[in-house]
Design an enzyme around this catalytic site. Structure first.
Site, PDB file in Angstrom:
ATOM      1  N   THR A   1       0.832  -1.210   0.000  1.00 37.95           N
ATOM      2  CA  THR A   1       0.000   0.000   0.000  1.00 37.95           C
ATOM      3  C   THR A   1       0.866   1.259   0.000  1.00 37.95           C
ATOM      4  OG1 THR A   1      -1.415   1.310   1.486  1.00 37.95           O
ATOM      5  CG2 THR A   1      -0.113  -0.382   2.518  1.00 37.95           C
ATOM      6  N   ASP A   2       0.296   2.347  -0.515  1.00 35.27           N
ATOM      7  CA  ASP A   2       1.029   3.626  -0.477  1.00 35.27           C
ATOM      8  C   ASP A   2       1.193   4.130   0.962  1.00 35.27           C
ATOM      9  OD1 ASP A   2      -1.613   4.374   0.034  1.00 35.27           O
ATOM     10  OD2 ASP A   2      -1.694   5.930  -1.523  1.00 35.27           O
ATOM     11  N   GLU A   3       0.420   3.541   1.889  1.00 35.90           N
ATOM     12  CA  GLU A   3       0.486   4.021   3.279  1.00 35.90           C
ATOM     13  C   GLU A   3       1.840   3.741   3.921  1.00 35.90           C
ATOM     14  OE1 GLU A   3      -3.074   3.480   5.626  1.00 35.90           O
ATOM     15  OE2 GLU A   3      -4.303   3.360   3.818  1.00 35.90           O
TER      16      GLU A   3
ATOM     17  N   TYR B   1      -1.371  -0.405  11.188  1.00 33.10           N
ATOM     18  CA  TYR B   1      -1.617  -1.052   9.889  1.00 33.10           C
ATOM     19  C   TYR B   1      -0.460  -0.805   8.931  1.00 33.10           C
ATOM     20  CZ  TYR B   1      -3.258  -1.415   5.053  1.00 33.10           C
ATOM     21  OH  TYR B   1      -3.339  -1.690   3.707  1.00 33.10           O
TER      22      TYR B   1
ATOM     23  N   LYS C   1       2.419  -3.366   7.272  1.00 35.59           N
ATOM     24  CA  LYS C   1       2.604  -3.551   5.819  1.00 35.59           C
ATOM     25  C   LYS C   1       4.051  -3.211   5.433  1.00 35.59           C
ATOM     26  CE  LYS C   1      -0.150  -4.489   3.100  1.00 35.59           C
ATOM     27  NZ  LYS C   1      -0.594  -5.832   2.609  1.00 35.59           N
TER      28      LYS C   1
HETATM   29  P1  NAD Z   1     -10.019  -6.877   2.834  1.00 40.38           P
HETATM   30  O1  NAD Z   1      -9.931  -6.609   4.297  1.00 40.38           O
HETATM   31  O2  NAD Z   1     -11.271  -6.556   2.099  1.00 40.38           O
HETATM   32  O3  NAD Z   1      -9.719  -8.435   2.551  1.00 40.38           O
HETATM   33  C1  NAD Z   1      -8.702  -9.142   3.213  1.00 40.38           C
HETATM   34  C2  NAD Z   1      -8.948 -10.624   2.969  1.00 40.38           C
HETATM   35  O4  NAD Z   1      -7.870 -11.357   3.601  1.00 40.38           O
HETATM   36  C3  NAD Z   1     -10.242 -11.154   3.594  1.00 40.38           C
HETATM   37  O5  NAD Z   1     -10.907 -12.009   2.691  1.00 40.38           O
HETATM   38  C4  NAD Z   1      -9.774 -11.926   4.813  1.00 40.38           C
HETATM   39  O6  NAD Z   1     -10.639 -13.012   5.171  1.00 40.38           O
HETATM   40  C5  NAD Z   1      -8.417 -12.430   4.357  1.00 40.38           C
HETATM   41  N1  NAD Z   1      -7.507 -12.703   5.480  1.00 40.38           N
HETATM   42  C6  NAD Z   1      -7.241 -11.908   6.546  1.00 40.38           C
HETATM   43  N2  NAD Z   1      -6.380 -12.507   7.381  1.00 40.38           N
HETATM   44  C7  NAD Z   1      -6.059 -13.706   6.812  1.00 40.38           C
HETATM   45  C8  NAD Z   1      -5.200 -14.773   7.180  1.00 40.38           C
HETATM   46  N3  NAD Z   1      -4.490 -14.722   8.309  1.00 40.38           N
HETATM   47  N4  NAD Z   1      -5.110 -15.848   6.364  1.00 40.38           N
HETATM   48  C9  NAD Z   1      -5.828 -15.905   5.214  1.00 40.38           C
HETATM   49  N5  NAD Z   1      -6.672 -14.927   4.815  1.00 40.38           N
HETATM   50  C10 NAD Z   1      -6.782 -13.836   5.605  1.00 40.38           C
HETATM   51  O7  NAD Z   1      -8.767  -6.131   2.209  1.00 40.38           O
HETATM   52  P2  NAD Z   1      -8.601  -5.428   0.774  1.00 40.38           P
HETATM   53  O8  NAD Z   1      -9.053  -4.026   0.874  1.00 40.38           O
HETATM   54  O9  NAD Z   1      -9.137  -6.316  -0.270  1.00 40.38           O
HETATM   55  O10 NAD Z   1      -7.006  -5.384   0.681  1.00 40.38           O
HETATM   56  C11 NAD Z   1      -6.277  -6.463   0.093  1.00 40.38           C
HETATM   57  C12 NAD Z   1      -4.800  -6.141   0.121  1.00 40.38           C
HETATM   58  O11 NAD Z   1      -4.559  -4.940  -0.590  1.00 40.38           O
HETATM   59  C13 NAD Z   1      -4.244  -5.922   1.531  1.00 40.38           C
HETATM   60  O12 NAD Z   1      -2.974  -6.501   1.604  1.00 40.38           O
HETATM   61  C14 NAD Z   1      -4.143  -4.407   1.654  1.00 40.38           C
HETATM   62  O13 NAD Z   1      -3.119  -4.037   2.528  1.00 40.38           O
HETATM   63  C15 NAD Z   1      -3.850  -4.012   0.223  1.00 40.38           C
HETATM   64  N6  NAD Z   1      -4.292  -2.680  -0.198  1.00 40.38           N
HETATM   65  C16 NAD Z   1      -5.581  -2.281   0.006  1.00 40.38           C
HETATM   66  C17 NAD Z   1      -5.991  -1.029  -0.447  1.00 40.38           C
HETATM   67  C18 NAD Z   1      -7.425  -0.571  -0.295  1.00 40.38           C
HETATM   68  O14 NAD Z   1      -7.727   0.585  -0.605  1.00 40.38           O
HETATM   69  N7  NAD Z   1      -8.350  -1.403   0.154  1.00 40.38           N
HETATM   70  C19 NAD Z   1      -5.080  -0.178  -1.094  1.00 40.38           C
HETATM   71  C20 NAD Z   1      -3.760  -0.626  -1.286  1.00 40.38           C
HETATM   72  C21 NAD Z   1      -3.383  -1.874  -0.834  1.00 40.38           C
HETATM   73  P1  TYD Z   2     -10.444   4.468   4.873  1.00 44.23           P
HETATM   74  O1  TYD Z   2     -11.465   4.061   3.876  1.00 44.23           O
HETATM   75  O2  TYD Z   2     -10.492   3.844   6.236  1.00 44.23           O
HETATM   76  O3  TYD Z   2      -9.025   4.248   4.194  1.00 44.23           O
HETATM   77  P2  TYD Z   2      -7.524   4.715   4.685  1.00 44.23           P
HETATM   78  O4  TYD Z   2      -7.606   5.153   6.096  1.00 44.23           O
HETATM   79  O5  TYD Z   2      -6.753   3.454   4.544  1.00 44.23           O
HETATM   80  O6  TYD Z   2      -7.122   5.788   3.755  1.00 44.23           O
HETATM   81  O7  TYD Z   2     -10.527   6.029   5.084  1.00 44.23           O
HETATM   82  C1  TYD Z   2     -10.356   6.930   4.002  1.00 44.23           C
HETATM   83  C2  TYD Z   2     -10.384   8.330   4.564  1.00 44.23           C
HETATM   84  O8  TYD Z   2     -11.696   8.599   5.085  1.00 44.23           O
HETATM   85  C3  TYD Z   2      -9.434   8.524   5.741  1.00 44.23           C
HETATM   86  O9  TYD Z   2      -8.862   9.827   5.652  1.00 44.23           O
HETATM   87  C4  TYD Z   2     -10.318   8.440   6.962  1.00 44.23           C
HETATM   88  C5  TYD Z   2     -11.656   8.953   6.471  1.00 44.23           C
HETATM   89  N1  TYD Z   2     -12.849   8.353   7.109  1.00 44.23           N
HETATM   90  C6  TYD Z   2     -13.838   9.173   7.675  1.00 44.23           C
HETATM   91  O10 TYD Z   2     -13.746  10.415   7.635  1.00 44.23           O
HETATM   92  N2  TYD Z   2     -14.922   8.590   8.253  1.00 44.23           N
HETATM   93  C7  TYD Z   2     -15.068   7.239   8.324  1.00 44.23           C
HETATM   94  O11 TYD Z   2     -16.093   6.759   8.904  1.00 44.23           O
HETATM   95  C8  TYD Z   2     -14.064   6.406   7.737  1.00 44.23           C
HETATM   96  C9  TYD Z   2     -14.191   4.923   7.768  1.00 44.23           C
HETATM   97  C10 TYD Z   2     -12.970   7.011   7.143  1.00 44.23           C
END
Ligand code: NAD
Ligand code: TYD
Length: 343
Positions: free
Chosen positions: A125-127, A153, A157
């Site tokens: 992630t970019d985070e 988090y 990562k």
């Molecule tokens: P999500 O929380 O929707 O899904 C995570 C999945 O992993 C779930 O199906 C969960 O059951 C499974 N999981 C969790 N712990 C596990 C374990 N110990 N063993 C096996 N499976 C397990 O997450 P997402 O938003 O789909 O993110 C997926 C990946 O992408 C993550 O690694 C996250 O860090 C990365 N990512 C997410 C975003 C975003 O905006 N959502 C952006 C950049 C990177």
């Molecule tokens: P989020 O979807 O949790 O992603 P991330 O924290 O990984 O960027 O949140 C996106 C942005 O929205 C973040 O700046 C926090 C804000 N946010 C709210 O203002 N209210 C909310 O209820 C949530 C879940 C997030």
């Protein structure tokens, strides 16, 4: 090829499974997912019976279970999406983030070494770069930006990313890492900003915006992220990191207003609440490397992607209404109950 996809019952992982089965029907997809609160087997129902798809319910931290799967399936590629992914939950309980995101990654890489995997891809992630100040719109994260995390988090990562690079250098494991900006689209768990605001607005509940809502995120439609990963695992250079993002920076408050407008709901539903601890100000990706090396460009404009996403949540209410009727109620009461309204 046999491709292991971990976390394939979650948001991005499931979208990736669908893309792979559609675009590469010659490959076999083996999905491993623990089915935590964020994993939903219903999402995978349409592909469950496909001959080139197999599902294992297992924890990536469980060495014995992983060994059995790797021995049986002989994967060519491993793509690790499995993670604890929500910043707010990591602030409440960091431990599980360290276990899944760091230990789980090490177990998968140990198995990848042992069974001669040709590519281990870490979805990051970019985070991991921390945040940028709001008053420096000229700054972007490049692959050379130092890791500088804020939340448990993002720290977990970043820890995983460092371990991936160590396995590449020390053991010669053929790795790649991608670092993407915030995703949105179908099947996102309604704890995250966009689906949470859609669900609350539809129920005429208050929309909890943290602080002034001026924080900036760089939003990418989930399918564009999946296409970038597909390119990296097939054409990317071993040992490299690729940033993924579409230069689509938005203030949180503006996203919330767009959602309300699309749904025909009043802005009076917005409620500014206590800010997130350690809240990152701005994320902004420079995607020049993946564009130059692999020709990747985002295809979905935000104005279209957000409409598609809102329509998906309207058309698939049973998917998320099911989720928010269960344990999610306790999560919501606990997480938001202690926040104070600040305007
Ligand atoms: P999500 O929380 O929707 O899904 C995570 C999945 O992993 C779930 O199906 C969960 O059951 C499974 N999981 C969790 N712990 C596990 C374990 N110990 N063993 C096996 N499976 C397990 O997450 P997402 O938003 O789909 O993110 C997926 C990946 O992408 C993550 O690694 C996250 O860090 C990365 N990512 C997410 C975003 C975003 O905006 N959502 C952006 C950049 C990177
Ligand atoms: P989020 O979807 O949790 O992603 P991330 O924290 O990984 O960027 O949140 C996106 C942005 O929205 C973040 O700046 C926090 C804000 N946010 C709210 O203002 N209210 C909310 O209820 C949530 C879940 C997030």
């Amino acid at each position: 090829m046999n491709i292991i996809v971990t976390g394939g019952a979650g948001f991005i992982g499931s979208n990736f499974v669908f893309l792979e089965l559609r675009e590469h029907p010659e490959d076999r997809i083996i999905c491993i997912d623990k089915l935590t609160y964020a994993g939903n087997l219903k999402t995978l129902k349409p592909v469950m019976d496909k001959p080139n798809f197999k599902f294992y319910k297992a924890d990536i931290c469980d060495k014995t279970a992983m060994e059995e799967i790797f021995k049986t399936e002989k994967p060519d590629i491993v793509v690790n999406f499995a993670a604890e992914s929500h910043v707010d939950r990591s602030i409440e309980n960091p431990q599980i983030f360290l276990e899944t995101n760091i230990i789980g990654t090490s177990v998968l890489m140990d198995m990848s070494r042992k069974y001669g995997v040709k590519r281990y891809h870490q979805v990051s992630t970019d985070e991991v770069y921390g945040d940028l100040p709001l008053d420096r719109p000229d700054l972007f994260f490049t692959e050379e930006t130092p890791l500088h995390t804020s939340s448990p988090y993002s720290s977990s990562k970043a820890g995983a990313d460092l371990l991936v690079n160590a396995y590449h250098r020390t053991y010669g494991l053929p790795t790649t890492i991608s670092r993407c900006s915030n995703n949105y689209g179908p099947y996102q768990f309604p704890e995250k900003l966009i689906p949470l605001m859609i669900a609350n607005a539809l129920a005429d509940k208050k929309l909890p915006v943290y602080g002034a809502g001026q924080n900036v995120r760089d939003w990418l439609y989930v399918e564009d992220h999946c296409k970038a990963i597909d390119l990296i695992i097939r054409k990317g250079t071993v040992g490299e990191v690729y940033n993924i993002g579409g230069h689509n920076e938005m203030h949180n408050i503006d996203i919330v207003k767009i959602i309300l407008k699309e749904l025909g709901k009043p802005e009076s539903l917005i409620e500014h609440v206590t800010d997130r601890a350690g809240h990152d100000q701005r994320y902004a990706i420079d995607p020049a490397k993946i564009h130059a090396e692999l020709g990747w460009l985002p295809e979905t404009m935000f104005k279209d992607g957000i409409k598609k996403t809102i329509k998906w949540y309207l058309d698939n209410k049973e998917w998320w209404e099911d989720i928010i009727s269960g344990d999610y109620q306790n999560y919501y009461a606990e997480m938001y109950g202690k926040k104070e309204v600040i305007d």
